[in-house]
Design an enzyme around this catalytic site. Sequence first.
Site, PDB file in Angstrom:
ATOM      1  N   HIS A 131       2.452  -8.248  10.846  1.00  0.00           N
ATOM      2  CA  HIS A 131       2.482  -7.764   9.457  1.00  0.00           C
ATOM      3  C   HIS A 131       3.911  -7.338   9.164  1.00  0.00           C
ATOM      4  O   HIS A 131       4.237  -6.150   9.172  1.00  0.00           O
ATOM      5  CB  HIS A 131       1.497  -6.604   9.315  1.00  0.00           C
ATOM      6  CG  HIS A 131       1.033  -6.365   7.918  1.00  0.00           C
ATOM      7  ND1 HIS A 131       0.110  -7.161   7.293  1.00  0.00           N
ATOM      8  CD2 HIS A 131       1.363  -5.407   7.010  1.00  0.00           C
ATOM      9  CE1 HIS A 131      -0.124  -6.702   6.072  1.00  0.00           C
ATOM     10  NE2 HIS A 131       0.634  -5.648   5.882  1.00  0.00           N
TER      11      HIS A 131
ATOM     12  N   ASP B  68      -1.024 -10.725  13.152  1.00  0.00           N
ATOM     13  CA  ASP B  68      -1.137  -9.567  12.252  1.00  0.00           C
ATOM     14  C   ASP B  68      -2.301  -8.676  12.685  1.00  0.00           C
ATOM     15  O   ASP B  68      -3.455  -9.091  12.655  1.00  0.00           O
ATOM     16  CB  ASP B  68      -1.351 -10.073  10.821  1.00  0.00           C
ATOM     17  CG  ASP B  68      -1.192  -8.996   9.771  1.00  0.00           C
ATOM     18  OD1 ASP B  68      -1.360  -7.810  10.093  1.00  0.00           O
ATOM     19  OD2 ASP B  68      -0.908  -9.357   8.612  1.00  0.00           O
TER      20      ASP B  68
ATOM     21  N   TYR C 284       0.817  -1.214   0.000  1.00  0.00           N
ATOM     22  CA  TYR C 284       0.000   0.000   0.000  1.00  0.00           C
ATOM     23  C   TYR C 284       0.850   1.264   0.000  1.00  0.00           C
ATOM     24  O   TYR C 284       1.759   1.416   0.828  1.00  0.00           O
ATOM     25  CB  TYR C 284      -0.907  -0.025   1.227  1.00  0.00           C
ATOM     26  CG  TYR C 284      -2.051   0.963   1.215  1.00  0.00           C
ATOM     27  CD1 TYR C 284      -2.801   1.186   0.077  1.00  0.00           C
ATOM     28  CD2 TYR C 284      -2.401   1.652   2.365  1.00  0.00           C
ATOM     29  CE1 TYR C 284      -3.864   2.079   0.076  1.00  0.00           C
ATOM     30  CE2 TYR C 284      -3.470   2.535   2.395  1.00  0.00           C
ATOM     31  CZ  TYR C 284      -4.194   2.747   1.238  1.00  0.00           C
ATOM     32  OH  TYR C 284      -5.247   3.620   1.230  1.00  0.00           O
TER      33      TYR C 284
ATOM     34  N   SER D  25       0.509  -7.954   1.281  1.00  0.00           N
ATOM     35  CA  SER D  25      -0.360  -6.907   1.834  1.00  0.00           C
ATOM     36  C   SER D  25      -1.296  -6.379   0.750  1.00  0.00           C
ATOM     37  O   SER D  25      -2.112  -7.143   0.227  1.00  0.00           O
ATOM     38  CB  SER D  25       0.487  -5.808   2.487  1.00  0.00           C
ATOM     39  OG  SER D  25      -0.306  -4.992   3.302  1.00  0.00           O
ATOM     40  N   GLN D  26      -1.220  -5.081   0.379  1.00  0.00           N
ATOM     41  CA  GLN D  26      -2.028  -4.641  -0.755  1.00  0.00           C
ATOM     42  C   GLN D  26      -1.730  -5.512  -1.971  1.00  0.00           C
ATOM     43  O   GLN D  26      -2.635  -5.895  -2.717  1.00  0.00           O
ATOM     44  CB  GLN D  26      -1.740  -3.183  -1.103  1.00  0.00           C
ATOM     45  CG  GLN D  26      -2.463  -2.718  -2.366  1.00  0.00           C
ATOM     46  CD  GLN D  26      -2.089  -1.319  -2.771  1.00  0.00           C
ATOM     47  OE1 GLN D  26      -2.854  -0.385  -2.564  1.00  0.00           O
ATOM     48  NE2 GLN D  26      -0.903  -1.153  -3.365  1.00  0.00           N
TER      49      GLN D  26
END
Length: 318
Positions: free
Chosen positions: A301, A272, A92, A183-184
Site C-alpha cells: 500500500h 498490499d 483516509y 485508497s479511501q
Amino acid sequence: MPMIDLPYEELLNYRGRNPRPSDFDAYWERGLAEMKEVDAKLEIVPNSFSTSQVECFDLYFTGVKGARIHALYARPRHATTPHPAILQFHGYKGHAGDWLDKMAYASHGFTVVAMNCRGQGGHSQDTHPVRGMTSSGHVVRGLDDHPDNLYFRQVFLDTAQLANIVMNLPEVDPNLVAVTGWSQGGALTVACAALEPRIRRAAPVYPFLSDYLRVWEMDFGGVHEELIQYFRNRDPLHANRDLIFEKLGYIDIQHLADRINAEVLWGIGLMDKVCPPSTQFAAYNRIRSPKRMVVYPDFQHEWLPGMNDAIFEWMLTM
C-alpha cells in the site's frame, strides 16, 4: 513470487465474503432520493492561488444531514467551449491536497474538483450526530445506529452530489466527467461511479472499504484495526457478529460495483496488507463495464510508480 493472499488465479474469480443486505438496492435508492431533496446552497469563492492558465476557487455545498462540504475547484482560465472534468478523492483521514496537484489536469483543459471528506483532514463538516462508538475511526461511526446513519453512507452520497454539481457547471461537458483516487479515494471513486451512472471514466487505486469480513479475518491491522476495537468494546463475545457485518455490507463497495457504467482503470499491489488484493478483486470482479487492472506484483500500500502517469494519459483520451 511471495504471496500474502490467495493465488493470483483464484483472485481472478474471487467474489467476496461480506454479506450483502437483502434491502441493499432500496437502501441506496432511499439515500439518493434524500440527496436529491437537499438544497445544496452552492457557493463558489475565488481563491488567492492562481496562474496565467488556471483560476482557482473554494467550492462549498450542503450535503445530506446538513453538513457543509468543501472542495478545491480549478478550471482552465481561457476555455471557451464545454470541456472534461475530473473529480479527485483523497486518502483516509487526509485532505484534498495542494493546488499544484490539480495543475496538470487543469492546464490540459480539465476542470478539476477535489473534495474534502466530511470530518477528516480538510475543511468539510461532520455535523450529524450518531449513537454509539465514534472514538476509533470513521468505518465504525454510526455502526450502533440506524444504517442510514453510517458515516460512509453520507460520504458516498457526497461524492454523487458533487458529481452532479460538477456536471452542471457551465464550462463542463456532462458527458466527459471522470473520477479518481487512491485508497479511501479509490473506494470513493468506485462509489461515485456507482451512484452517478453518467460518470465516463473511473480510476481507483487500491481501494479501501471492500469486503470487511475478509479483511477482518485476515487480521493485518491498519485502518481495519477499527473493527477489532469495535468488537472489543461493543461486542466482546461476538454475539452480534453476523448483524454487524451485514450492516457494514451497506457501505461495502463490492456491492456497489455492478452499478458502474464507466470505463475503469484499476491499480493494485499484490503485497498490499492495508487493502488486501482479495478485497479489491471482490469489487473489481463485479464490475460489468469495460475495465482493466494494472498489477504491481511486488508492491504494498504505497506509491505505485507510473500509475499516476498511466491514469493521466488515459484521461486525456476521454
